[in-house]
Design an enzyme around this catalytic site. Structure first.
Site, PDB file in Angstrom:
ATOM      1  N   GLU A 200     -10.663  12.948  20.571  1.00 30.39           N
ATOM      2  CA  GLU A 200     -11.713  12.512  21.641  1.00 30.39           C
ATOM      3  C   GLU A 200     -12.353  11.208  21.358  1.00 30.39           C
ATOM      4  O   GLU A 200     -13.495  10.843  21.085  1.00 30.39           O
ATOM      5  CB  GLU A 200     -12.928  13.818  21.419  1.00 30.39           C
ATOM      6  CG  GLU A 200     -12.352  15.165  21.406  1.00 30.39           C
ATOM      7  CD  GLU A 200     -13.426  16.210  21.500  1.00 30.39           C
ATOM      8  OE1 GLU A 200     -13.442  17.048  22.253  1.00 30.39           O
ATOM      9  OE2 GLU A 200     -14.107  16.202  20.500  1.00 30.39           O
TER      10      GLU A 200
ATOM     11  N   CYS B 262     -20.722  22.480  24.206  1.00 29.91           N
ATOM     12  CA  CYS B 262     -21.810  21.120  24.224  1.00 29.91           C
ATOM     13  C   CYS B 262     -22.095  20.533  25.413  1.00 29.91           C
ATOM     14  O   CYS B 262     -23.358  20.116  25.426  1.00 29.91           O
ATOM     15  CB  CYS B 262     -21.068  20.043  23.079  1.00 29.91           C
ATOM     16  SG  CYS B 262     -19.414  19.652  23.743  1.00 29.91           S
TER      17      CYS B 262
END
Lengths: 602, 602
Positions: free
Chosen positions: A285, A372
């Site tokens: 990421e 998230c």
């Protein structure tokens, strides 16, 4: 030490963001609470609170943060009525907190022996940061003190463990830093600011080092003050930088501020997508190399777009430079706005700029195992008003244009606009001090020409440092009308952005456009489309909840004889075709299929 | 059921591959044994054998396979003298095997309670497959029976556990399938072939399903017979397909063969790099979407190139179609040959087609924590001879051109050539049957024109189905000389390969070229180079161990004023520049820096 101050009042009352905010308030936030129940986040807190017994649900150590972020969104959105909507959650969290102030259901219930022993991936300070943010939101919007008391006990505990007399630890995922500064702002307790500073300066000295991920993943490869580029996991980097900029604002630490401006310049010049999205790699990421910005494998995590906005906002406060407002605008209307469906029900975790014809499409989802993003979207939508305006001694600055009421410093103004679809913005002075002050209007980076009229009288002014500024004595009822010229732009990329060489993107005002398969003539595959020229823009009230579409002309590439080997064969342009582009943020709200922002031109 | 048969004799005796083989034999293989000792692989086997006590070293459950693959390479390379080089290893493995035939040091030493309980990632059958391959290599090249006995005991154990009367399990990482077919070929025991078939047909029914990785990662998302495309982890897919093709060869199962040809066509048409490398994603080490072939983030794992060669070889045997030889050639000379340094000391795990100017470069490494690639390179180099030629009832086929001696079917021939640098190949008949037979010479896919001369007399023949075929009665001493015209080609990609739009690559014969920073004029950054035209080829004996270089002319792009935002600014062509391209396989053997195969042309 900050150049600009947030407004004391900032309320969006109509237009683009008002609709998104309503969907958030009426659909997203209520559904979010149900998801937190279903996913086990609340069950875990009940275990920590000793209300029930059983096993920890889920596998991530940061699941409390989903609750905290939801609570922050709800606090901003509902203000004093938070008690009605989520008073039971505040009680639950209060009860879950341990006598020493510690609070994290994963470690309390599932791994009590490992408290603060897995700092690289334990997310304990990260979760604490989000709890603190929720508490600050509650205190600011409703004056509520219950959650703030929990936050202070937790922060005090962290200060005992990691403060000047504590152990040298840092969290693998930043967030606590900006939260501690906010808690300092709210309470005036300088220990919190000091702890934030200590945590920032500990970073980059290998306290985490290379573990499952390389040290750069955690921004622990180089000290904040000397790092020249953003690196590693994008959300971690940008949350960290929000906190660092907060510290620079509160302490006047010029070295930190310069480090942040330098990193921001690098990020924007070399690692930012046209949509404002950041983070090129699915793997880790993380940010990619400079100019490595593949559209179809863009990771562009929603949380990274949000973090980018939060960081740029702090740099805007610190410096007053318009470029930060420019990036906020771009990211808000594109990389961020596209992450949630128009009806507020579904979310993207990853925000690519291209979906091929044969790509399996799943579309936005109501929730995620690693959740998230959804509550992060909620808290940004509930605070998007905050990013519109600032004040300083000289007057009032408008950075984002949204119908609403903004007050602070010497005045209060009422803004009316159909932005981003039209470029006209009317600013009426509602209240004003008697002394002259300056109204500053950000001249968007994309805009080449603007006209400005004050009480019907044209003014001949040029933007200075990215702002159109009108200084005069004001009277309530004065009206400033600015008109930003909106043209369709055919944008090409720097040649070093290899992935989109030979392509162009359509933009209009702050809006990045895309082609979606559903809008093109039957049988036309987006993989074969070549763009010639944009032909017409049109306000379409019935398309995607009301958008301006851009029609274009192009060709469909001929396939010709295909040898089975995709090299050495150059295909020819075939039939002419009419294309229709819609705003990128609205993609994936109808029939799912191919999509592309960058369209081949050869 | 196979169309073609491997040669009974195939020995490369000079030229390109001879040098690589010598480095492998003299440098790579000896160093590999030291690495296996240092990394703990041998220590783990000693623990399993009960010779020592202590803790399992490393964290992967497939570490035995590094030993087995090394042993296979050594067996092919050293033949009867394997005993001298590695007799102690054979003894160690024999001793490590459990009485019931089970063999895997990780589960014997570290996780005895989890034997065959973690099939998704335990790699127990995968390791068994590599042990079997080593045993077959030893038996074939030296007649040695000791390792073959271990392999049979192990295979018998697997048959008991997973065979017709056993449990329905499959391994998350294929390899056992092709190994079992080889063991059947070596021993004639049909149970091994049956077990391979059972394992293949169990796949794709969710026995593994979605776990840490999606089911497609393990090729468990769709049955082998119906899957239309390659998918998931590239090495797993290609090892599986090698085994499936082996089964089709041995059983005449046409459905399996057709499934394999279909998948191969899809892979080559849409998911293969110009170098023959496959596997676009770092994430999950998997295939990407069709035409998603980014050069800088190409994963192109070395093991995937090797597996691709092994699979194509089996399809060549099954069908006799030249296209499989074409892909083998391309992959051998480019994607595979580049994975090991010219001196045989260092290896690439990942083989990108572009390294940007500012990318941190590490270069090839002597070994890896996950060390699957180095011993895989060793075993391919020790068997590269095998891929050169085949025989059938009609005669003898040459698929790859390398100086050497090849015998089988009706004849033995001696090949002399400076391929790939020159296109002339001389084939002298050493021994021959009295009956007429056909010499078939693969006409490389890249070659547009070839001439052929038999005993000094030009023949006027056209390639049929990708082969130049000469049928006649032969006499020892007959010489066929074929000359494949070698021209520099400026290759463009199908327009759907978005990542290299507006670029071209230089190729000559089977060799893909690249620009390396070290060869360009001082100060020229590869990120700014634009290709105009290739100007000159030159044999350079002192460059990179002797290569043909390609000189080219181009421009360096002007940067102009850079606004800090990489969109909306089109840079201009600047100064003319002379460029020098070298074979891709040789990159990274000198000063490390930027590299690119695909060069912008606009």
């Amino acid at each position: 030490r900050a150049t600009l101050r947030p407004m004391t009042e900032a309320r969006i009352l109509g237009g683009f963001w008002s609709r998104r905010k309503r969907a958030n308030r009426e659909v997203g936030i209520p559904a979010g609470l149900r998801q937190l129940e279903q996913a086990g986040n609340l069950a875990n807190l009940r275990l920590a609170a000793g209300r029930t017994t059983g096993a920890y649900r889920g596998k991530y150590p940061f699941q409390d943060s989903d609750v905290h972020k939801w609570l922050e969104a709800a606090a901003w959105e509902f203000g004093p009525s938070l008690e009605t909507h989520a008073g039971h959650l505040v009680q639950l969290i209060t009860q879950a907190q341990q006598p020493d102030g510690y609070l994290n259901s994963y470690y309390q219930v599932f791994k009590p022996q490992a408290r603060f022993a897995e700092l690289d991936f334990g997310h304990e300070l990260y979760c604490a940061g989000h709890l603190i943010q929720a508490a600050v939101a509650d205190a600011r919007s409703s004056g509520g003190m219950a959650l703030l008391a929990v936050a202070c006990r937790l922060a005090d505990h962290l200060d005992t463990v990691f403060g000047p007399d504590g152990r040298e630890g840092i969290d693998g995922h930043s967030e606590i830093e900006t939260a501690l500064v906010e808690l300092y702002r709210q309470t005036g307790t300088t220990r919190y600011l000091d702890l934030a500073r200590i945590l920032v300066d500990r970073r980059g000295h290998g306290l985490i080092g290379d573990r499952s991920f390389p040290a750069s993943y955690y921004q622990d490869h180089e000290p904040v003050r000397t790092a020249k580029t953003v690196a590693g996991h994008a959300v971690r980097q940008l949350y960290l930088n929000a906190g660092v900029t907060d510290i620079a604002i509160e302490t006047g630490d010029g070295e930190l501020g310069q480090a942040m401006e330098r990193q921001w310049e690098d990020m924007v010049a070399t690692r930012t997508y046209l949509t404002g999205g950041v983070g090129a790699h699915h793997d880790d990421e993380s940010f990619g190399d400079p100019y490595e910005l593949p559209p179809e494998r863009a990771y562009c995590e929603t949380c990274a777009a949000i973090a980018s906005i939060q960081w740029s906002w702090r740099l805007l406060l610190l410096t007053g430079r318009s470029r930060y407002g420019d990036l906020i605008e771009r990211t808000l209307y594109n990389g961020f706005a596209g992450s949630v469906s128009l009806d507020g029900k579904r979310y993207f975790y990853v925000n690519p700029l291209q979906v091929r014809d044969d790509h399996p499409v799943t579309g936005r989802q109501p929730w995620f195992k690693c959740a998230c993003c959804p509550p992060n979207i909620m808290r940004l939508l509930s605070t998007v008003d905050h990013y519109a305006a600032t004040s300083d001694q000289s007057g009032l600055q408008l950075h984002q244009y949204a119908t609403g009421s903004y007050g602070g410093g010497p005045a209060q103004v009422r803004v009316r606009t159909r932005y981003p679809w039209e470029g006209t913005v009317s600013v009426e002075v509602s209240h004003t001090s008697d002394d002259p002050w300056t109204l500053s209007l950000r001249m968007p980076h994309w805009c080449r020409r603007a006209s400005i009229v004050v009480n019907g009288v044209p003014l001949d002014i040029e933007p200075v440092d990215g702002y159109l500024r009108v200084t005069r004595g004001w009277t309530a009822g004065d009206v400033v009308v600015v008109d930003f010229q909106l043209l369709v732009r055919t944008t090409v990329a720097d040649s070093r952005v290899d992935a989109v060489r030979g392509c162009a993107a359509l933009e209009r005002g702050p809006i990045v456009y895309c082609l979606e398969a559903v809008d093109q003539p039957p049988g036309v595959r987006l993989d074969d489309v070549v763009l010639d020229v944009a032909t017409k823009t049109q306000w379409q009230p019935d398309v995607l909840g009301g958008v301006v579409t851009v029609a274009a002309a192009g060709w469909v590439r001929e396939r010709g004889d295909f040898s089975g080997w995709p090299y050495g064969v150059r295909s020819q342009l075939g039939e002419r075709v009419s294309l229709l582009a819609v705003p990128y943020f609205a993609w994936g709200n109808r029939e799912l299929g191919a999509m592309r922002v960058w369209i081949p031109v050869t």
